[in-house]
Write a protein that holds these residues in place. Structure first.
Motif, PDB file in Angstrom:
ATOM      1  N   PRO A 242     -22.490 -31.188  88.838  1.00  0.00           N
ATOM      2  CA  PRO A 242     -21.807 -31.665  87.632  1.00  0.00           C
ATOM      3  C   PRO A 242     -20.296 -31.464  87.748  1.00  0.00           C
ATOM      4  O   PRO A 242     -19.816 -30.470  88.295  1.00  0.00           O
ATOM      5  CB  PRO A 242     -22.390 -30.777  86.521  1.00  0.00           C
ATOM      6  N   CYS A 243     -19.555 -32.448  87.237  1.00  0.00           N
ATOM      7  CA  CYS A 243     -18.106 -32.312  87.139  1.00  0.00           C
ATOM      8  C   CYS A 243     -17.690 -32.775  85.741  1.00  0.00           C
ATOM      9  O   CYS A 243     -18.540 -33.026  84.891  1.00  0.00           O
ATOM     10  CB  CYS A 243     -17.407 -33.085  88.245  1.00  0.00           C
ATOM     11  N   VAL A 307     -19.684 -20.869  93.541  1.00  0.00           N
ATOM     12  CA  VAL A 307     -18.280 -21.172  93.852  1.00  0.00           C
ATOM     13  C   VAL A 307     -18.062 -22.682  93.866  1.00  0.00           C
ATOM     14  O   VAL A 307     -17.132 -23.212  93.250  1.00  0.00           O
ATOM     15  CB  VAL A 307     -17.891 -20.554  95.210  1.00  0.00           C
ATOM     16  N   VAL A 308     -18.928 -23.380  94.575  1.00  0.00           N
ATOM     17  CA  VAL A 308     -18.808 -24.838  94.662  1.00  0.00           C
ATOM     18  C   VAL A 308     -19.009 -25.457  93.286  1.00  0.00           C
ATOM     19  O   VAL A 308     -18.280 -26.392  92.893  1.00  0.00           O
ATOM     20  CB  VAL A 308     -19.824 -25.406  95.665  1.00  0.00           C
ATOM     21  N   ALA A 313     -16.960 -28.307  88.485  1.00  0.00           N
ATOM     22  CA  ALA A 313     -16.992 -28.390  87.025  1.00  0.00           C
ATOM     23  C   ALA A 313     -15.612 -28.506  86.419  1.00  0.00           C
ATOM     24  O   ALA A 313     -15.451 -29.020  85.300  1.00  0.00           O
ATOM     25  CB  ALA A 313     -17.720 -27.167  86.458  1.00  0.00           C
ATOM     26  N   ASP A 314     -14.601 -28.069  87.149  1.00  0.00           N
ATOM     27  CA  ASP A 314     -13.232 -28.046  86.637  1.00  0.00           C
ATOM     28  C   ASP A 314     -12.461 -29.333  86.921  1.00  0.00           C
ATOM     29  O   ASP A 314     -11.297 -29.438  86.547  1.00  0.00           O
ATOM     30  CB  ASP A 314     -12.485 -26.874  87.273  1.00  0.00           C
ATOM     31  N   ALA A 318     -12.825 -38.450  90.259  1.00  0.00           N
ATOM     32  CA  ALA A 318     -11.703 -39.020  91.010  1.00  0.00           C
ATOM     33  C   ALA A 318     -10.893 -37.939  91.707  1.00  0.00           C
ATOM     34  O   ALA A 318     -10.464 -38.099  92.863  1.00  0.00           O
ATOM     35  CB  ALA A 318     -10.813 -39.834  90.081  1.00  0.00           C
ATOM     36  N   GLU A 319     -10.669 -36.814  91.027  1.00  0.00           N
ATOM     37  CA  GLU A 319      -9.900 -35.722  91.634  1.00  0.00           C
ATOM     38  C   GLU A 319     -10.635 -35.148  92.840  1.00  0.00           C
ATOM     39  O   GLU A 319     -10.023 -34.895  93.894  1.00  0.00           O
ATOM     40  CB  GLU A 319      -9.657 -34.625  90.597  1.00  0.00           C
ATOM     41  N   LEU A 320     -11.919 -34.963  92.701  1.00  0.00           N
ATOM     42  CA  LEU A 320     -12.696 -34.411  93.809  1.00  0.00           C
ATOM     43  C   LEU A 320     -12.759 -35.386  94.980  1.00  0.00           C
ATOM     44  O   LEU A 320     -12.672 -34.987  96.143  1.00  0.00           O
ATOM     45  CB  LEU A 320     -14.102 -34.061  93.329  1.00  0.00           C
TER      46      LEU A 320
END
Length: 791
Positions: A242-243, A307-308, A313-314, A318-320
């Motif tokens: 999840p993001c 950690v991943v 989640a943060d 698109a950022e990832l």
């Protein structure tokens, strides 16, 4: 390309993509429809958004009937059968998906038609095959998926196994049929004769187990479904994370091939403040062995997963994904249908095609392959019912020519006159070249000890031993029937050796990123200059051009990016996705079809050409109905467990025993009444739970209700239908007690595929290839060894 080929297409949604593929390649494909229309016209979704649209509203029909002509013929009438017989007299190919025996009962089966047209290639697509103990079983997409093996590997461990919500088994079978037809047409040039092609949807869809069907025969731990992604022994490997605005897919695995990507992922986590230096510096290349040996506790692995998870989640998808491209991570967004529609890479490659139909412009997936000399050009939209009846029936057409002798009743495999240099690796590429090798192409596979094939590091492992370099049953399965030579293409002498193999070959295939082939100066320009008649095919995740052309990854990422993942899951949970590297099981069939069509062009013109296959672009064709639904109604095809909007009951129900299940689907009131007669007032789940899956299946099949046990690897290995088709082959291996691989999925009546030969060990055929095939002297071979070229 195939404008000289006429195809009579009687398939419905259980195989109609076969005709679409042939039509895309230029064949004249004539859909033969009954007066009431092809059954696929009754399948939703519909363009008007209703539950029961008109004959011209089905998006299933519009997805896979484009490029075809429609002729109405009533095969139940004597006049209609005579009309079809006359068309078959001058046709090249017949494809049908009728119930076993139905065409024979009308006097229109292969034996009857081949008597008047000996050159006819006739393909029958059925759920289980045209013969065998299950040939006449009632079946639906759900029950075939249960029988083939992938379902037991898909879904959450605390819920029933899952199918892909958009029916897939008929698409796998249809694409398989197209390849079989093209192989048989190639052989016909040699013999002048056609033949019967037997396609089993069960056997075709078994490829989607990612060789998991071979676990039990190879004494390996069986793949298990997991709420997180996949279960490997004691590990639950999470694939979807999840993001902020959805999910991303990450190949968070370890080992020599994938460990470096995980190492870079953890560096990213460190720089973003989500882990400490000690976590980042773990031995990610050897991490699986550390976990399995107990040197690293599972709790520590779970902490690393947290950690991943916190990193994802943060951030947004698109950022990832931007970080993945910059840092070379195995990470992509999980696309929904609107994401796919707006995909910038596909737009940059001018992928989409607009086709007008009945005053409405529809947006379709683009060509499944890009051919340099004979590009795919789409025909018209899906035809109106009977639109071309008068036109086709009035067309003069010369009688088909065929070998007049009766002596050629069998022969070598259909492609045995061809030679292939195979530079493919991992799964998508080798799966395609394995089929071609089965069909007889003399295949020399190039591998290098400098860069170990990832497939050698992937499950299932023979005797469950991951430490053996020659122990991957997946690698054996993808590379049977090939010879192998070790060559380092980065070595100048190694490159010259590869160029000598280019001179030898009719076909050159590779599946690296464009950067790799440029770095070795093994581009199409270099190949074409040396061998102008050669067909070269490049197959990579995103294609040879566009902003993501250099993005390296595996089929699980392409499946997520293409939009398959959200179509398999439960509405109240994160997407489960189809098992593993799903596009790796889809794209090879399109690639093989394009390659065989290009060879047909070469046979007629003498011209070679280059084929660019994006595995993602090819696989999107299995999603066309969902895309059309979104474009026409704005609705998104959603995963809903095993429910179906047009069949009820339709699901997977518990059977007696641990994690044992039976799939049941009723299409008609008659089937529901038959089911009720068996239940005799008992609740369905109570009835299934009180008996074994096999007993439930046999009881329901006896009254004509589609049902099948959800089979795992052991069940498939014992399945009498798969045994009847010789689906498994036990081979002797130099370092293993045995190696069990899958046999050919396509059965040709007159020139069958080769029986599987064991996959070669690293460098096993160096001497034979260098001395016998290329004619190298002892001195030349010594020089190659000394230069390090044979690594």
């Amino acid at each position: 390309m195939l404008g000289h080929i006429r195809v009579l297409d009687l398939t419905d949604d259980r195989g109609h993509i076969a005709g679409m593929i042939l039509a895309d390649l230029g064949a004249d494909v004539i859909a033969i429809e009954p007066p009431e229309g092809n059954p696929a016209r009754q399948r939703g979704p519909f363009s008007d958004g209703s539950d029961t649209g008109g004959l011209e509203d089905s998006l299933i029909w519009q997805s896979y009937a484009r490029g075809k002509r429609s002729v109405v013929i009533d095969l139940h009438s004597e006049t209609g059968r005579a009309q079809f017989t006359e068309l078959a007299r001058t046709a090249d190919v017949v494809i049908e998906s009728a119930d076993v025996g139905a065409m024979n009962a009308r006097g229109l089966g292969y034996e009857a038609l081949s008597a008047i047209n000996p050159g006819l290639v006739y393909a029958a697509i059925t759920p289980f095959g045209s013969s065998g103990p299950k040939a006449n079983w009632a079946a639906t997409d759900l029950t075939v998926a249960a029988a083939a093996g992938p379902m037991t590997q898909s879904g959450d461990s605390d819920r029933p196994p899952l199918r892909v919500g958009l029916p897939q088994t008929g698409l796998h079978a249809g694409a398989e049929a197209a390849v079989g037809v093209l192989a048989a047409l190639h052989e016909r040039k040699r013999s002048g004769l056609g033949q019967f092609i037997d396609i089993s949807a069960q056997a075709a869809y078994a490829q989607a187990t990612q060789s998991g069907i071979l676990c039990a025969p190879n004494n390996a731990a069986m793949f298990e479904r997991s709420a997180k992604g996949i279960r490997l022994g004691p590990l639950e490997v999470q694939l979807f994370w999840p993001c902020k605005d959805g999910h991303v897919a990450i190949t968070y695995l370890f080992g020599a091939a994938i460990g470096p990507f995980t190492d870079r992922l953890m560096q990213y986590a460190l720089e973003e403040g989500y882990c400490d230096q000690a976590t980042r510096e773990k031995d990610w290349l050897n991490y699986t062995n550390l976990l399995l040996s107990g040197q690293e506790p599972i709790t520590e692995y779970l902490r690393c997963c947290e950690v991943v998870g916190a990193l994802c989640a943060d951030k947004t998808k698109a950022e990832l994904f931007e970080a993945a491209q910059q840092r070379r991570l195995l990470l992509v967004p999980v696309s929904t249908v609107d994401d796919l529609d707006a995909n910038a890479h596909l737009a940059a490659r001018s992928y989409w095609r607009e086709i007008e139909r009945n005053g409405q412009t529809l947006k379709f997936p683009g060509p499944f392959a890009r051919l340099s000399e004979t590009p795919i050009e789409y025909g018209g939209a899906a035809p109106m019912l009977g639109e071309h009846t008068d036109e086709v029936l009035a067309e003069p057409r010369p009688a088909a020519t065929a070998q007049t002798t009766d002596s050629i009743d069998s022969g070598p495999p259909p492609l045995s006159d061809l030679k292939m240099l195979d530079l493919m690796w991992v799964m998508a590429g080798p799966a395609g070249t394995r089929v071609l090798a089965d069909f007889g192409i003399d295949t020399v596979r190039v591998e290098s000890s400098v860069r170990i094939d990832t497939a050698r590091t992937l499950q299932p492992f023979i005797d469950d031993d991951p430490t053996q370099s020659e122990g991957s049953a997946m690698f054996h399965n993808m590379n049977a029937n090939k010879r192998m030579i070790t060559v380092d293409p980065a070595n100048p002498a190694g490159r010259e050796l590869i160029l000598d193999l280019v001179r030898w070959a009719d076909v050159i295939t590779e599946s690296f990123t464009p950067r790799a082939m440029r770095g070795w100066n093994l581009t199409w320009d270099a190949i074409h200059e040396i061998n102008p008649r050669a067909i070269m095919m490049s197959s990579c995740l995103m294609g040879q051009s566009g902003p993501l052309s250099e993005f390296a990854g595996f089929g699980n990422l392409a499946a997520a990016f293409a939009g398959f993942t959200p179509l398999c899951g439960w509405p109240d949970r994160s997407p489960a996705g189809p098992f593993g590297a799903y596009t790796d099981y889809v794209a090879p069939r399109f690639a093989s079809a394009a390659l065989l069509a290009a060879l047909d062009v070469r046979d007629r013109t003498g011209r070679g050409q280059y084929i660019d296959v994006s595995q993602m672009e090819a696989a999107i064709h299995f999603l066309t109905p969902a895309l059309l639904q979104y474009h026409t109604t704005g609705e998104k095809w959603q995963s809903n467990g095993n429910d179906d909007p047009y069949m009820s009951p339709h699901g997977v129900f518990p059977a007696g025993g641990e994690d044992r299940w039976v799939a049941i689907a009723c299409r008609t009131d008659a089937e529901r009444e038959a089911l009720e007669s068996v239940l005799n007032g008992q609740a369905l789940e109570e009835w299934t739970a009180a008996r074994s899956a096999a007993e439930a299946t046999e009881t329901l099949q006896a009254v004509g209700v589609p049902a099948h046990a959800v089979q795992d690897s052991a069940d498939c290995a014992a399945d009498p239908q798969l045994q009847h088709r010789n689906h498994f082959a036990e081979l002797q291996h130099p370092t293993q007690v045995k190696s069990v691989v899958e046999g050919a999925r396509v059965i040709l009546s007159r020139t069958p595929a080769r029986a599987p030969q064991v996959a070669p060990m690293m460098g096993a055929d160096n001497d034979v290839v260098l001395r016998q095939l290329l004619g190298y002297s002892d001195e030349r071979i010594v020089e190659l060894v000394a230069s390090g070229a044979l690594q």
